[in-house]
Scaffold this motif. Structure first.
Motif, PDB file in Angstrom:
ATOM      1  N   SER A 273       0.817  -1.216   0.000  1.00  0.00           N
ATOM      2  CA  SER A 273       0.000   0.000   0.000  1.00  0.00           C
ATOM      3  C   SER A 273       0.855   1.271   0.000  1.00  0.00           C
TER       4      SER A 273
ATOM      5  N   ASN B 175      -3.231  -1.559   8.552  1.00  0.00           N
ATOM      6  CA  ASN B 175      -2.570  -2.704   7.892  1.00  0.00           C
ATOM      7  C   ASN B 175      -2.134  -3.744   8.919  1.00  0.00           C
TER       8      ASN B 175
ATOM      9  N   THR C 148      -2.725  -5.649   2.349  1.00  0.00           N
ATOM     10  CA  THR C 148      -2.254  -4.338   1.909  1.00  0.00           C
ATOM     11  C   THR C 148      -2.738  -4.014   0.498  1.00  0.00           C
TER      12      THR C 148
ATOM     13  N   THR D  42      -4.838  -0.717  -0.323  1.00  0.00           N
ATOM     14  CA  THR D  42      -4.516   0.056  -1.520  1.00  0.00           C
ATOM     15  C   THR D  42      -5.788   0.449  -2.264  1.00  0.00           C
TER      16      THR D  42
END
Lengths: 331, 334, 524
Positions: free
Chosen positions: A82, A123, A138, A142
């Motif tokens: 991310s 996360n 992640t 994103t």
């Protein structure tokens, strides 16, 4: 890695006692090869012109800072895809909040670091508490960040004040400020990993969470902190990028491929995908290799689209050079 | 257990039990899809006509094809994130190759299919033989394929699609009994769904894909040629991506970001259709309905006025939620 | 049998009273009471499943007992986690290595307890503390605090584990099979170390199967059998033979099917001549149609490696392998399956089953991997598959309402039957069983034993590896005993447990060197 001093067993093992990550030998090869190509096909300024030589480092700053964070999570046997979006969010929010006014700088910096810390926390929590594979977790954040960002900002918004350009363009004597920032980040990363209890715990957790738990470590917390650190480095990269571009747009992070390149440089720097070993000096070597190649492509006048093709190829080959020896089947 | 003839009420109970057993085995995706679709139908009267429903299904068909390919890779325990940029490549590349000449339509399609097979071979080989996690391989491939598309077109594709190329995505079969018009894209999707239903659910190949995704080690010890099957799966995924791209080309514009994010739509559709991320479970019909559901969900978000980019956020929540749910429930079972 | 109770004048350091622990289907420990004195090395021995490891895990806080108490220095204690046990001075070295190979010796020993100030490591202190611990063990010249663990020999890694354990200032040290991976020279070094710890007044509990070492190191030997305490003897008053006799002689938990008759055994279907690879040396034997050839041996003797070599998982590098009278090179499992071999692995869950797939798909996977990838749909057709499955299910007697049920919801015994059915479906006639009944309840065990015998009546040849001697004796028509990657001897049917153990430990017949016999370390 220059983390622990090993008693040198005679002068024969001098080089081994320095513990130079092997990636630096590779860096020398790439640099020499690049210089030769530069002399043959271009003007050879990669070696002769100090400005271009410095530029290799400046180009490495953005990737280098975030790669330090990626090294942390990967030592903990996790991963963070991310970071590219965190960089985008930072760039956009910074230029939006600063809006060309110097007095808004502290506020903007505070806000983006808070956003970064929060993303890292989320996360880490998804990975440790919800037991979601780090890749998927992640990737999911994103998508969420991208959705919210693109829904709110469609294009360049606001701008940064002149004063903030100092981060991207300023110099102290002959040395660009940004290079100093990169060095400080790498040194800080090295110090935390090699000299603090947290660093030792991170290596322990990444090496074997079972052993770490049996030694009484709180492994979940260690991983969450690593993710927060990683997101913070992404924020710092975002600040650097926006100070160079002078305004932020939502595609900055993704176009820079910071997610994949930070993973690739960390892997070629000697940090295993499986975690538990590696360090920031190796990662810096990997980053410099990418910086040399990038500068070389510029020198050779390679088409920007062709550069992307080569990037994809280099990332796959770089990771492959480490995974091919593994005995386990990949999926 | 009784030897006496069953009374009426006991027979009714057993019939009801059988019906209940059947209902219980219906995957949740079907009621979910119909609930969303009916809501959309209430909000937008267009969806109450046969024509409107066909338009919806035509638009959802390419996604369903992508999702079938993605599902097979997911079921084997991998990911294929190169799908989106392969869509871009096919659309941009086709417009370059066609150069406005209808006579080149079929050769163009043939070349693109060959490229698809090649991309799949590279993905599969890198995962199986270089042992790179498929997420990294296919993300790298995403860069590479998109880079080639940009390089080839110089960033701005020239030309347009000829009608005989566009017909697959936007055309209809006329004078079809009962329906009248029938979208060609839907027909192609149905053919692919049936073919891959057989390939995935009725051949050794499909069973071996699931076995690999469920337990690689046991699959090797049961004689499965793990690497070959993996490569084949990536080839199928890329090949189906090319077909989906040609259908997208029928109604979409030609641009260098047309395929961006489609890989995540395919993953989301597959997950909604009950596919297990990291492998072991997947079903072609459920995934087709997963794609329909995602498309209907996008329509719903649109109707309630949510900006388009939020679609990404919704997909992120779906993916994380599905994996967290699976991880937490299996832990409870053990 | 001379069982001697020793009366000590001092107070025991650690005492366990009336410990009982049940697992589903078995009583792992039944009312066991033991005393451990300072300055004493106390060995606990017993066969696989005797309850040694369970007892140690209870003492160290990894398991909670169902009944009984633990008394440490006169105080009743109960540990919820090994970390708590460490804090109270009870350290355990587990069978599996618990070190981080990529970290230094110092970092490993003090993981989670590094001397520090404001979170910053005091490296000098760490170095000094580590040196102090190593010095206590007398190995300061052997192991550097900054050496990477992965650069150390296995023996030195073992010493680091011991150093880690005593760095908690422990009074009781439990070593679970510490010598399993060591050479005899290294074992000698370990002996010296143990002497030092003894001199410090520690109580050392030593679990091992290498009777030779037990007799070298231990002052006392306690024998467990089937979760029961058989007795404790002073080492100086007993002999290895006597201890072996205390360990063996378990009652049969069920009746085994009658053995095969020699006239029923057919031609040789599998012949290995001088087979070898990294783990195996000079393997030669024959397997005949219709017989059960038992393979016994201690943990690490190469039993599982033999099965893996035959099945092409870790192939033989040298020697010849004949299957059905033809010389074959088996390089992978697919080839082995094509030669009609079947491998029922020890670890069903991770090596044999596809938990989320239907029973029928599990059964048919091996046969499918022999057919063309897409061939099935055209060649066999759906109806035949459906016809095959119920027949297989009946042959192995799976109890389920539907063959579409996922395997993860079946009981352990039924899961094992699914694996069997997989190889029946591929028409295997050479079966390799690795621990066929591990983790299975008694009733299902009898069913599997009947089935193995039934297979041989249908002309199947069976190679059966087992660490449970009653199973080996109850089932085998001939018995191979392995030791150190070699076949140490062949015994006839119905040899006694003692005879097998003596060959396996190297104390039997002409062999009387108590050198490096790999010890039985199976999970209990």
């Amino acid at each position: 890695m220059a983390t622990t001093t090993l008693p040198a067993n005679g002068s024969k093992n001098f080089f081994r006692s320095l513990r130079i990550p092997p990636v630096y030998y590779f860096l020398v090869v790439v640099f020499v090869g690049g210089a030769i190509l530069d002399f043959i096909f271009a003007d050879g300024q990669m070696v002769t012109n100090p400005a271009i030589l410095t530029n290799i480092f400046v180009r490495s700053v953005a990737l280098g800072i975030v790669a330090v964070g990626q090294t942390f999570v990967m030592i903990g046997a996790s991963i963070d895809l991310s970071v590219a979006l965190v960089i985008s969010v930072t760039a956009v929010m910074t230029s939006f909040i600063m809006n060309g006014q110097t007095e808004n700088v502290p506020k903007a910096i505070a806000v983006v670091f808070l956003i970064g810390a929060f993303t890292g926390l989320v996360n880490g929590l998804i990975i440790t508490k919800l037991k979601v594979n780090a890749f998927i977790a992640t990737l999911g954040t994103t998508l969420i960040l991208r959705g919210v960002l693109n829904a709110t900002f469609a294009n360049f918004k606001g701008s940064i004040p002149r004063s903030f350009e100092y981060f991207g363009y300023g110099r102290i004597g002959p040395i660009p400020v940004s290079i100093l920032v990169l060095l400080v980040v790498v040194l800080a990363g090295w110090f935390v990993l090699a000299r603090t209890r947290y660093g030792f715990q991170l290596y322990g957790t990444g090496g074997s969470s079972e052993v770490a738990r049996l030694s009484g470590l709180r492994t979940d917390r260690v991983i969450i902190i690593a993710h927060i650190i990683c997101s913070m480095t992404a924020v710092l990269t975002g600040l650097f990028v926006v100070s160079r571009l002078r305004a932020g747009a939502p595609w900055i992070g993704t176009d820079g491929v910071y997610d994949l390149e930070s993973v690739a440089t960390t892997v070629i720097g000697g940090t295993a995908l499986a975690g538990g070993r590696g360090g920031v000096w190796g990662t810096l070597g990997g980053v410099l290799i990418f910086g040399v190649l990038d500068t070389l492509f510029n020198q050779l006048g390679i088409n920007p689209f062709m550069k992307n093709i080569l990037r994809g190829l280099i990332i796959i080959l770089a990771v492959a050079s480490y995974t091919i020896r593994s005995k386990r089947e990949a999926a | 257990m009784t030897t006496t003839t069953p009374t009426f009420s006991s027979r009714a109970v057993s019939v009801l039990a059988a019906i209940w057993g059947f209902i219980r085995r219906i995957p949740p995706i079907y009621p979910v899809f119909f609930a969303i679709f009916i809501t959309v139908g209430f909000l937008n009267p267009n969806y109450q006509t046969m024509n409107g429903i066909f338009v919806f299904l035509r638009r959802a068909s390419p996604l369903a094809i992508l999702a079938i390919g993605q599902m097979m890779v997911l079921a084997s325990g991998g990911f294929d994130l190169s799908q989106g940029s392969l869509v871009t490549f096919v659309i941009v590349g086709s417009s370059m190759l066609l150069s406005n000449d209808p006579a080149k339509a079929y050769s163009t399609i043939g070349i693109m299919m060959a490229v698809g097979v090649l991309v799949g071979l590279i993905n599969g080989t890198a995962v199986s033989f270089l042992k790179i996690p498929s997420l990294i391989v296919t993300l790298g491939m995403l860069l590479l394929v998109k880079g080639v598309a940009m390089y080839w077109s110089g960033g701005a594709p020239k030309g347009y699609f000829t009608d005989n190329f566009r017909v697959f995505g936007r055309g209809n079969f006329e004078n079809v009994p009962i329906f009248g018009k029938f979208p060609i894209a839907l027909f192609i999707m149905l053919v692919i769904a049936v073919v891959f239903y057989f390939i995935f659910h009725r051949t050794n190949y499909g069973k071996q894909v699931l076995a690999i995704g469920d337990n690689v080690r046991a699959a090797q010890l049961s004689g499965v040629r793990v690497r070959g099957i993996r490569v084949l799966t990536f080839v199928f995924s890329a090949f189906l991506t090319v077909i989906a791209a040609i259908l997208y080309g029928g109604y979409g514009g030609i641009s260098t970001n047309v395929g961006d994010g489609m890989e995540f739509q395919a993953v989301s559709a597959a997950v909604i259709g009950g596919t297990l991320l990291l492998g072991g479970k997947g079903s072609v019909p459920n995934v087709v309905f997963g794609a329909f559901t995602l498309e209907a969900l996008f329509n719903l978000l649109n109707l309630i006025g949510l900006p388009k980019p939020y679609r990404d956020a919704v997909q992120g929540l779906i993916i994380i939620g599905a994996v967290a749910y699976a991880a937490l429930t299996t832990r409870r079972k053990q | 049998m001379a069982v001697q109770e020793t009366q000590a004048e001092t107070q025991p350091l650690l005492e366990v009273r009336n410990i009982t622990k049940r697992f589903p289907g078995v009583v792992a420990l039944n009312n066991v009471s033991l005393k451990f004195y300072p300055g004493e090395v106390h060995a606990v021995v017993g066969e696989n499943g005797a309850g040694k490891s369970t007892l140690m895990k209870i003492i160290a806080g990894a398991y909670t007992p169902d009944a009984g108490e633990i008394i440490l220095q006169g105080e009743r204690v109960s540990f919820a986690h090994p970390v708590e046990a460490y804090a109270k001075g009870v350290s355990i070295i587990f069978q599996e290595f618990n070190l981080l190979p990529e970290r230094s010796v110092a970092q490993n020993i003090f993981l989670g307890r590094e001397p520090s100030r404001f979170g910053i490591i005091d490296r000098r202190q760490l170095h000094r503390d580590t040196e102090a611990v190593l010095k206590e063990l007398g190995v300061e010249n052997l192991i550097s605090p900054s050496a990477l663990v992965s650069s150390l020999s296995v023996a030195n890694q073992q010493i680091v584990e011991i150093a880690k354990a005593i760095s908690y200032d422990s009074k009781v040290l439990i070593m679970d099979e510490p010598t399993a991976a060591l050479s005899s020279v290294e074992v000698k070094m370990l002996d010296d170390l143990v002497e030092r710890l003894k001199a410090r007044g520690m109580a050392i509990i030593f679990i091992s199967h290498r009777l030779g070492e037990v007799f070298d190191i231990a002052d006392k030997i306690t024998v467990l059998k089937d979760g029961q305490l058989v007795g404790t003897v002073l080492t100086k008053n007993t002999t290895p033979q006597e201890v072996v006799f205390m360990m063996v002689g378990r009652e049969l938990d069920h009746y085994y099917p009658p053995l095969g008759k020699p006239e029923d055994f057919g031609e040789v279907v599998l012949r290995v001549t001088d087979g070898s690879n990294d783990f195996l040396k000079n393997i030669s034997f024959e397997l005949r149609k219709g017989e059960v050839l038992g393979v016994a041996g201690l943990q690490g003797s190469g039993r599982t490696e033999l099965a893996q070599a035959l099945f092409g998982v870790v192939p033989f590098k040298g020697g010849t392998l004949e299957v059905h009278g033809k010389v074959q090179m088996i390089k992978n499992p697919t080839q082995a399956i094509a030669l009609r071999m079947g491998f029922v692995t020890e670890d069903r869950k991770s090596e044999g089953l596809f938990p989320r797939q239907a029973i029928c798909d599990n059964m048919l996977l091996a046969v499918r991997s022999l057919q063309p990838v897409f061939g099935y749909i055209f060649k066999d057709g759906l109806p035949k598959e459906r016809k095959l499955v119920p027949g297989l299910g009946k042959r192995v007697d799976i109890r389920t309402d539907s063959y579409d049920r996922e395997v993860q919801f079946l009981s352990g015994g039924n899961q094992q039957k699914v694996v069997l059915a997989k190889w029946l479906a591929s028409k295997a006639d050479i079966f390799i069983f690795d621990e066929p009944t591990r983790g299975i309840d008694v009733e299902a065990k009898a069913g599997i034993h009947d089935m193995i015998r039934e297979l041989t009546k249908q002309g199947v040849a069976v190679l059966m590896i087992s660490s449970e001697l009653p199973e080996i004796i109850g089932m085998s028509d001939r018995i191979l005993v392995m030791r150190d990657g070699r076949i140490a001897g062949e015994l006839p049917a119905q040899s006694s447990e003692a005879e097998i153990m003596l060959v396996a430990t190297g104390h039997g017949q002409a062999e009387n060197n108590h050198s490096s016999v790999q010890a039985e370390a199976g999970k209990e």
